[in-house]
Motif scaffolding. Structure first.
Motif, mmCIF file in Angstrom:
data_model
loop_
_atom_site.group_PDB
_atom_site.id
_atom_site.type_symbol
_atom_site.label_atom_id
_atom_site.label_comp_id
_atom_site.label_asym_id
_atom_site.label_seq_id
_atom_site.Cartn_x
_atom_site.Cartn_y
_atom_site.Cartn_z
ATOM 1 N N ARG A 134 0.824 -1.208 0.000
ATOM 2 C CA ARG A 134 0.000 0.000 0.000
ATOM 3 C C ARG A 134 0.859 1.259 0.000
ATOM 4 O O ARG A 134 0.440 2.311 -0.506
ATOM 5 C CB ARG A 134 -0.922 -0.030 1.223
ATOM 6 N N SER A 135 2.056 1.188 0.561
ATOM 7 C CA SER A 135 2.932 2.365 0.631
ATOM 8 C C SER A 135 3.612 2.678 -0.695
ATOM 9 O O SER A 135 4.211 3.745 -0.855
ATOM 10 C CB SER A 135 3.995 2.170 1.712
ATOM 11 N N GLN A 136 3.542 1.745 -1.649
ATOM 12 C CA GLN A 136 4.148 1.995 -2.950
ATOM 13 C C GLN A 136 3.316 3.011 -3.717
ATOM 14 O O GLN A 136 2.087 2.979 -3.686
ATOM 15 C CB GLN A 136 4.261 0.698 -3.752
ATOM 16 N N ARG A 137 3.972 3.867 -4.444
ATOM 17 C CA ARG A 137 3.261 4.943 -5.120
ATOM 18 C C ARG A 137 2.466 4.448 -6.333
ATOM 19 O O ARG A 137 1.701 5.209 -6.915
ATOM 20 C CB ARG A 137 4.259 6.017 -5.571
ATOM 21 N N TYR A 138 2.654 3.196 -6.723
ATOM 22 C CA TYR A 138 1.939 2.683 -7.884
ATOM 23 C C TYR A 138 0.773 1.775 -7.503
ATOM 24 O O TYR A 138 0.053 1.303 -8.374
ATOM 25 C CB TYR A 138 2.900 1.927 -8.811
ATOM 26 N N ALA A 139 0.590 1.484 -6.218
ATOM 27 C CA ALA A 139 -0.499 0.612 -5.777
ATOM 28 C C ALA A 139 -1.623 1.444 -5.190
ATOM 29 O O ALA A 139 -1.416 2.259 -4.303
ATOM 30 C CB ALA A 139 0.014 -0.390 -4.744
ATOM 31 N N ARG A 140 -2.829 1.223 -5.684
ATOM 32 C CA ARG A 140 -3.973 1.990 -5.230
ATOM 33 C C ARG A 140 -4.718 1.282 -4.106
ATOM 34 O O ARG A 140 -5.122 1.895 -3.128
ATOM 35 C CB ARG A 140 -4.904 2.228 -6.424
#
Length: 605
Positions: free
Chosen positions: A148-154
């Motif tokens: 969830r903290s990745q900028r590409y995962a919504r």
């Protein structure tokens, strides 16, 4: 920004059993009282006086909700992970909760066709568990948080799947909904403009690249910068960062860094290597006359940290509580210094530092929505930190020891989230304190209030810092600009101590327009600077009042742009009754962290 999300609880079996037993006892008490109330009018009158009529129903619903939230952990803990199934979804028209939902609109299909979907291996590298491991709910929860903290995962859901023919095994399904990751942005002011393009998931492998172009309107001077980041090399959580900048005035910055932070409370080892080459134009005021000088420097840093569990009991609390010891060495060499008449106190001078700290860190998370983003699950850290820092510095042909201490605490209460910290540090020279810095701050986040269909939160952030026996150079002074000040308060006033107070009321409008969400806000920031010889009561308080709107998009998770206007009653050396645009962004108020990382001196800013 987005829709609802399945919350993966971080409770262990022991905690769940205790919570469930408490709820069962409460429910039994209500039921027993309800039964007694039926035996007579007096009993019923006493019952109605003490208990609400819906108590049993509310407790029953609460028990059912708690059971539903934790059932997947109950069935998974202690079982062998047989298979891991990973599915990544394009950003438009899909849902992690509903596998049958497909894009129907033509524009959604076109958008998905232009999107590089995250590769399964990219998600697999983020998981803290693997095939044939014994399943532990904490690792499921932490893996969800890290994805969830990745900028590409919504959005992400990690779900155990029972296996009928194997009671000792479990399958794990991971479903990830992508966000649109190609983000253009920019800004324009009266004297310059810039345009920036960022791709946060290059070819679906999780790499990030950005390029920025700036131009001054009056002089046509240009500046460019680019950055490339690999945030997880081969499942090691080691990040590689490459940075290249050619700025105005011929300034430049080249850097390369490898780092592995304590990315999770479950992490045992952390460390990093960093190299930088910088050319910067420094400004000096002598008798109100502006002087400039180029300053060239080379910097290198190495650090390593190790976390040790304080208790072998496998509970969530114990697994997230660590004794952390870490060591840093850095070396800064100036290949071009300012002339002595501009820097008589040799602020820009070569230095070597050996820094170590040891402390206890406990960082856990609770999940909430409508904080920095619109209806997106956000992980809010809470816990505590106690740390002692020791150091040794070789600078200006002097050798000084350093000692510092840090304490921080954060918790969610019924009245909101509250955290605070206190830091103190100083060099020691012949028994006297030198370059002392002390700061204290708090962060308050209110519960989510409802005004009709609107949602509202209140942020309150006070901050205080004081320095003593600092370097007499004006470069070692505090100001009211930047991250620890009033944004865009560009003034030459400086001091050795300051206080700040930021109040922000954030609202969230319920409806959207073609995927865009609007969150109006009002921000009031106050601050004051003075020297140690003067009291804050005799110093002037400066202020900034800003109103605006953060604009989020359902498909651009963790990204927002803004339209804002700020009013400054007074900025010394600039004027009175000033208005500026875009004087705030959604990173002005940040959540604290309770995870110890790289050892460093207390920042005087």
């Amino acid at each position: 920004m987005l829709c609802t999300f399945h919350i993966c609880s971080a409770q262990t079996n022991d905690t769940i059993k205790k919570s469930t037993q408490t709820e069962k006892d409460s429910l039994a008490l209500y039921k027993k009282a309800h039964k007694i109330s039926k035996k007579g009018k007096v009993n019923k009158w006493v019952y109605d006086l003490i208990f609400k009529a819906s108590a049993i129903n509310k407790e029953s619903k609460k028990e059912t909700k708690t059971s539903n939230n934790n059932i997947k952990h109950n069935i998974a803990n202690g079982k062998i992970i047989r298979n891991i199934y990973i599915e990544t979804l394009d950003p438009f028209g899909y849902s992690v909760e509903d596998s049958a939902k497909k894009p129907k609109k033509k524009i959604d299909k076109i958008g998905n066709s232009l999107h590089f979907k995250t590769r399964e291996q990219t998600i697999k590298n983020l998981l803290l568990f693997k095939q044939n491991d014994i399943c532990d709910s904490i690792f499921l929860t932490e893996s969800e948080r890290l994805i969830r903290s990745q900028r590409y995962a919504r959005k992400v859901i990690i779900s155990p799947i029972p296996i009928d023919e194997a009671n000792d095994s479990i399958d794990i399904a991971v479903r990830v909904l992508d966000s649109w990751t190609l983000i253009p942005s920019g800004n324009i002011s009266t004297n310059q403009w810039n345009a920036k393009l960022t791709e946060r998931n290059v070819f679906g492998i999780g790499h990030q690249i950005s390029a920025n172009y700036k131009k001054k309107i009056d002089t046509n001077e240009k500046a460019i910068s680019t950055n490339y980041n690999i945030n997880n090399i081969r499942k090691t959580y080691i990040s590689l960062n490459l940075n290249y900048e050619n700025d105005f005035n011929g300034d430049s910055n080249r850097s390369i860094g490898l780092s592995r932070p304590f990315f999770s409370p479950l992490t045992k080892n952390a460390g990093g290597i960093y190299f930088e080459n910088r050319l910067a134009t420094e400004y000096f005021y002598i008798a109100d006359t502006l002087n400039t000088s180029p300053v060239k420097s080379e910097y290198q840093e190495y650090w390593y940290g190790r976390a040790f569990k304080l208790n072998k009991e496998k509970t969530y609390k114990n697994k997230t509580k660590n004794l952390i010891a870490a060591f840093t060495y850095n070396n800064k060499q100036y290949t071009q210094e300012p002339p002595t008449f501009l820097d008589p106190y040799h602020y820009f001078s070569n230095s070597k530092n050996f820094i170590a700290h040891i402390g206890i860190s406990s960082q856990r998370y609770y999940q909430d929505t409508f904080i920095y983003n619109y209806d997106i699950i956000e992980d809010v850290p809470y816990g505590y930190t106690y740390a002692l820092t020791l150091g040794y510095q070789d600078r200006n042909d002097t050798h000084n020891f350093y000692i510092g201490a840090k304490i921080s605490y954060g918790k969610k209460f019924n009245f909101g989230y509250l955290s605070g910290f206190s830091e103190w540090g100083s060099f020691l020279n012949n028994g006297n304190t030198n370059q002392l810095a002390y700061k204290i701050g708090f962060n308050y986040l209110s519960p989510l209030w409802h005004i009709g269909s609107w949602k509202v939160r209140q942020f309150i952030v006070p901050y205080f810092i004081i320095g003593n026996n600092r370097n007499p150079s004006e470069k070692d002074k505090l100001n009211l600009d930047g991250d620890y000040g009033l944004r865009k308060f560009t003034s030459r006033i400086i001091g050795t101590k300051k206080w700040l107070l930021t109040l922000q009321t954030q609202t969230y409008i319920p409806k959207s327009w073609i995927g865009f969400r609007f969150s109006p806000y009002m921000n009031l920031s106050l601050g004051s600077l003075t020297d140690n010889s003067k009291s804050f009561l005799k110093s002037k308080t400066y202020s900034k009042v800003a109103i605006g709107v953060l604009i989020n998009n359902d498909y651009l998770v963790f990204n927002s742009f803004q339209i804002s206007f700020a009013y400054y009653p007074s900025i010394p050396f600039e004027g009175e009754n000033l208005f500026k645009t875009n004087a705030i962004d959604n990173t002005e108020i940040q959540m604290p962290t309770f995870q110890l990382s790289k050892p460093e001196y207390i920042k005087y800013e």
